[in-house]
Design an enzyme around this catalytic site. Structure first.
Site, PDB file in Angstrom:
ATOM      1  N   SER A 286     -13.327  -6.647   6.632  1.00 57.86           N
ATOM      2  CA  SER A 286     -12.407  -7.143   5.608  1.00 57.86           C
ATOM      3  C   SER A 286     -11.593  -5.967   5.096  1.00 57.86           C
ATOM      4  O   SER A 286     -12.021  -4.822   5.214  1.00 57.86           O
ATOM      5  CB  SER A 286     -13.187  -7.738   4.436  1.00 57.86           C
ATOM      6  OG  SER A 286     -13.721  -6.711   3.620  1.00 57.86           O
ATOM      7  N   ASP A 287     -10.453  -6.223   4.525  1.00 59.84           N
ATOM      8  CA  ASP A 287      -9.763  -5.139   3.830  1.00 59.84           C
ATOM      9  C   ASP A 287     -10.429  -4.983   2.460  1.00 59.84           C
ATOM     10  O   ASP A 287     -11.239  -5.814   2.020  1.00 59.84           O
ATOM     11  CB  ASP A 287      -8.248  -5.397   3.723  1.00 59.84           C
ATOM     12  CG  ASP A 287      -7.467  -4.101   3.464  1.00 59.84           C
ATOM     13  OD1 ASP A 287      -8.103  -3.072   3.154  1.00 59.84           O
ATOM     14  OD2 ASP A 287      -6.220  -4.113   3.558  1.00 59.84           O
ATOM     15  N   HIS A 288     -10.052  -3.903   1.806  1.00 60.38           N
ATOM     16  CA  HIS A 288     -10.633  -3.480   0.537  1.00 60.38           C
ATOM     17  C   HIS A 288     -10.790  -4.614  -0.483  1.00 60.38           C
ATOM     18  O   HIS A 288      -9.792  -5.098  -1.020  1.00 60.38           O
ATOM     19  CB  HIS A 288      -9.669  -2.435  -0.034  1.00 60.38           C
ATOM     20  CG  HIS A 288     -10.316  -1.396  -0.852  1.00 60.38           C
ATOM     21  ND1 HIS A 288     -10.582  -1.568  -2.176  1.00 60.38           N
ATOM     22  CD2 HIS A 288     -10.773  -0.168  -0.526  1.00 60.38           C
ATOM     23  CE1 HIS A 288     -11.150  -0.475  -2.641  1.00 60.38           C
ATOM     24  NE2 HIS A 288     -11.277   0.396  -1.654  1.00 60.38           N
TER      25      HIS A 288
END
Ligand code: BGC
Length: 765
Positions: A286-288
């Site tokens: 996932s992104d941040h």
């Protein structure tokens, strides 16, 4: 293209000290051996240990070294990012290997976007080189320096196609074109991963941001993306696929929603396309904080719901939130997530660790402790010569009236502008572990080049911006813009005084690096007013004016284009930027870069891109008609088109010849032109080949890039360049979402930019 590295790099690599002896591989790096090993390991793991593998964390105020130590000991973490020294990484790997029950190694990741210790030009600049060999050098060196710091994975390449100069992240990608972006992404994956991500000086890549992040509405970061499936399949997805076909071990999932579904919760993207259609075997990350954000997106009611949705949609690893660790155990207990689903995600994490060679040697990117560099920022760790070479290739000459450039290394030169002597700006955003203090500014570069033969009068002239709100915003998280203590008038007067004494004025203007970054979208893409005022004052001196642009996005430059005698686009050109710009300004290097994005005349024209559809009412400026598609207050076309860039020499392109005027099913046609250097200097240029499907079942673009070749020609020399065209180049996604090549007429257009081409036509049978 296979990864290639230059002779100079091969020498550099050979000269490096040997690292820890490579042990004979206990675990052969084959898929069969990996699958057996990982299946066996999974059987030994508890549920909590498996869930721990899915967590990716950063060391910071909320996760201190002590907290992380406990987490590692209890196997609550699978990987770490943002730690960049061998000492720190070794300490954490020691904890995993000495304190944890199963001794599963951690992997270490970082945003190595355009270099690690050596900053190369920002990716948009790299794209402007149209030079895949140069890009392969950048990839090899970046991987070398990253692996030399103990890293195993990079969050790169970013292959988000974008038609949005307002978007700050345009600086991190390769521009508006699908084909160019795919070629660049593929080359970076091949060069960074090398023969194997397990090799001492390779790192695994994680292509991002899947998918279509570059199409955020209005260019506002993190905003909505909504597009037709044809456009998605045809224009936006191919670069991710090219990176995966090249073997990228990771995929980072984008933060945006796509047609209403946040990518983090999109099983169509993450399972149907990625796993089923593209057969991707690596890891999705996932992104941040993106899993948490599913609640704000309005598709999850609470944290548990978000976790359930993300995991089931195919997000294997969660970046920087505690959600998976906190909520997955309960969800499994209640049967809402199956242990099989946890196993599947964990398997992907263990697989990539295996592919990184970490089960053979968890210290493979660390070597022996004694080999740790005494000084992480030592000069000897940089690759300056290669950085200078690539930076020169990235620069685009936009205007050169009456051969204002190149300059003579004599007389008096006024160098003015807030970016002329800024080490911080020239290395660009996402500059990894590069130290701005090691960067060469333009002032330094010009001094080096002239070596006392010319007088250089420097004056800052203006702040990048005098807008306090913008200054405060940009300085919120990092020292992005510094404000001079002198008044605007004092600075301006000093600059004008310098200009008046000079034979020629160089104005280094544009954006601060923080203006073209994540979360740095602009609604106005002109040069900020403080610098416009400076240019006006310089122009008023009547001296020849050369604008050196530093910026991370296409800018609207209508007025500057009229004012300047010459304009050189240099992007943010990296550690050796100043020397490289000076090489071009003084003619020690003949510029050859070409724009990877159209430069609009104004924000009102956005989106503007060369591969648009014709419409039913195309505008013809030679025969204007009110009821055709145009603006009545502005021209339709860009100020500078995609693929455009001048040279100090001139080139002529011959008419296109075709090997045949028909292409049989699954056959090829070769299209050739002869390019002649008609000027007095040797020079390189980029020959570009575009196709148009004249009549098809859906409307097709007026042209699409399908091939390019960078060539070097001595003065007076000619070269014939041939592009083989096969059926793949003719294919598109039709209304039924099938990828087809339809019989009929195709135009072949070849030229040195997208607007000025020679044309021929063939029929696909
Ligand atoms: C960015 C990613 C980046 C990640 C880790 C996020 O904010 O969107 O591109 O890789 O941070 O630094």
């Amino acid at each position: 293209m296979k990864w290639i590295y230059s002779v100079s790099l091969a020498v550099t690599l050979a000269m490096q000290p040997a690292f820890a002896d490579v042990q004979p591989a206990q675990h052969p790096l084959t898929p069969q051996a990996r699958d057996a090993f990982v299946s066996d390991l999974l059987k030994k793991m508890t549920l909590d240990e498996k869930i721990g593998q899915l967590r990716l964390i950063t060391v910071g105020p909320e996760n201190t070294k002590e907290v992380i130590r406990d987490m590692i000991q209890q196997q609550q973490v699978g990987a770490i990012f943002n730690t960049v020294t061998r000492q720190d990484i070794r300490a954490m790997q020691d904890q995993a290997m000495q304190l944890s029950r199963l001794k599963i190694p951690l992997f270490f990741a970082y945003d190595v976007i355009h270099g690690q210790r050596t900053a190369f030009p920002i990716p948009l600049g790299l794209a402007a080189s149209w030079d895949l060999d140069a890009l392969a050098d950048v990839g090899r060196i970046s991987a070398y320096e990253a692996a030399d710091d103990g890293l195993n994975m990079t969050w790169a390449p970013m292959v988000d196609v974008t038609r949005e100069p307002r978007w700050g992240r345009v600086s991190e990608g390769f521009g508006e074109d699908t084909y160019l972006t795919a070629e660049m992404g593929r080359t970076l994956v091949e060069s960074m991963q090398g023969k194997s991500a397990a090799d001492r000086h390779s790192v695994m890549t994680s292509v991002k941001h899947y998918a279509a992040y570059g199409a955020v509405e209005g260019g506002r970061d993190y905003n909505t993306v909504d597009m037709s499936p044809q456009r998605l399949l045809q224009d936006y997805l191919p670069p991710y696929k090219a990176a995966l076909d090249a073997g990228s071990g990771g995929v980072m999932v984008s933060l945006n929603s796509l047609n209403g579904v946040p990518a983090t919760a999109d099983s169509w993207l993450l399972k149907d396309i990625l796993r089923d259609d593209w057969k991707f075997k690596g890891i999705t990350i996932s992104d941040h904080g993106a899993i948490k954000e599913l609640i704000k997106h309005g598709v999850a009611s609470d944290p548990e719901d978000a976790v359930r949705l993300a995991l089931k949609s195919g997000v294997n690893m969660s970046m920087n939130d505690e959600y998976y660790s906190k909520y997955l155990p309960g969800l499994v207990k209640r049967g809402e997530v199956s242990e099989q689903e946890i196993d599947d995600a964990t398997r992907h994490v263990l697989n990539v660790k295996y592919d990184m060679g970490l089960f053979n040697d968890p210290y493979s990117h660390l070597g022996a402790k004694e080999s740790d560099p005494q000084d992480t920022n030592a000069e000897s760790r940089l690759h300056r010569a290669e950085a200078r070479d690539v930076a020169r290739k990235s620069m685009v000459l936009l205007k050169n009236r009456l051969e204002t450039l190149p300059l003579k290394k004599s007389g008096t030169i006024a160098l003015v502008g807030p970016l002329a002597d800024s080490q911080n700006d020239i290395i660009g955003s996402w500059s990894a572990a590069a130290v701005s203090g090691q960067a060469v500014t333009l002032l330094q570069g010009m001094k080096n080049a002239t070596d006392g033969k010319a007088t250089i009068l420097y004056a800052k002239g203006a702040n990048v911006t005098d807008n306090k709100g913008i200054q405060d915003f940009l300085n919120l998280y990092e020292n992005a813009v510094n404000k001079d203590t002198r008044s605007a008038q004092q600075m301006l007067d000093e600059a004008v005084a310098a200009a008046k004494q000079a034979d020629v004025v160089i104005a280094a203007v544009g954006e601060a690096r923080g203006m073209a970054h994540e979360a740095s979208s602009r609604s106005d893409i002109t040069i900020p007013p403080s610098q416009v005022k400076l240019l006006d004052a310089l122009k008023a001196t009547g001296k020849p004016l050369v604008i050196v642009l530093m910026n991370g996005r296409p800018l609207a430059l209508v007025k500057e284009q009229q004012q300047a005698d010459a304009i050189l686009e240099t992007w943010f050109s990296g550690t050796e930027g100043g020397n490289a710009i000076a090489d071009v300004l003084f003619g020690d290097y003949n510029p050859s870069g070409k724009l990877p994005m159209s430069f609009p005349r104004s924000v009102g024209q956005i989106p503007i891109y060369y591969n648009h559809l014709n419409t039913g009412r195309p505008y013809n400026f030679e025969k204007p008609n009110k009821y055709t598609s145009h603006y009545y207050d502005a021209a339709n076309g860009p100020l500078f088109p995609f693929g455009y860039g001048l040279s100090y020499t001139s080139f002529k392109v011959s008419p296109v010849t075709l090997s045949a005027d028909t292409m049989p099913r699954d056959g090829t046609v070769n299209a050739s032109v002869t390019v002649t250097n008609t000027g007095k200097r040797d020079g390189a240029t980029v020959v570009q080949m575009y196709l148009r499907d004249q009549v098809a079942s859906i409307s097709r673009p007026v042209k699409e890039l399908k091939g390019f070749k960078r060539i070097m020609l001595k003065a007076g020399e000619s070269q014939t360049v041939t592009f083989p065209i096969d059926v793949d180049a003719l294919k598109f996604w039709n209304a039924r979402l099938q990828q087809v090549a339809e019989p009929g007429k195709f135009s072949v257009m070849i030229g040195l930019d997208s607007a000025d081409t020679e044309e021929a036509e063939f029929t696909y049978l």
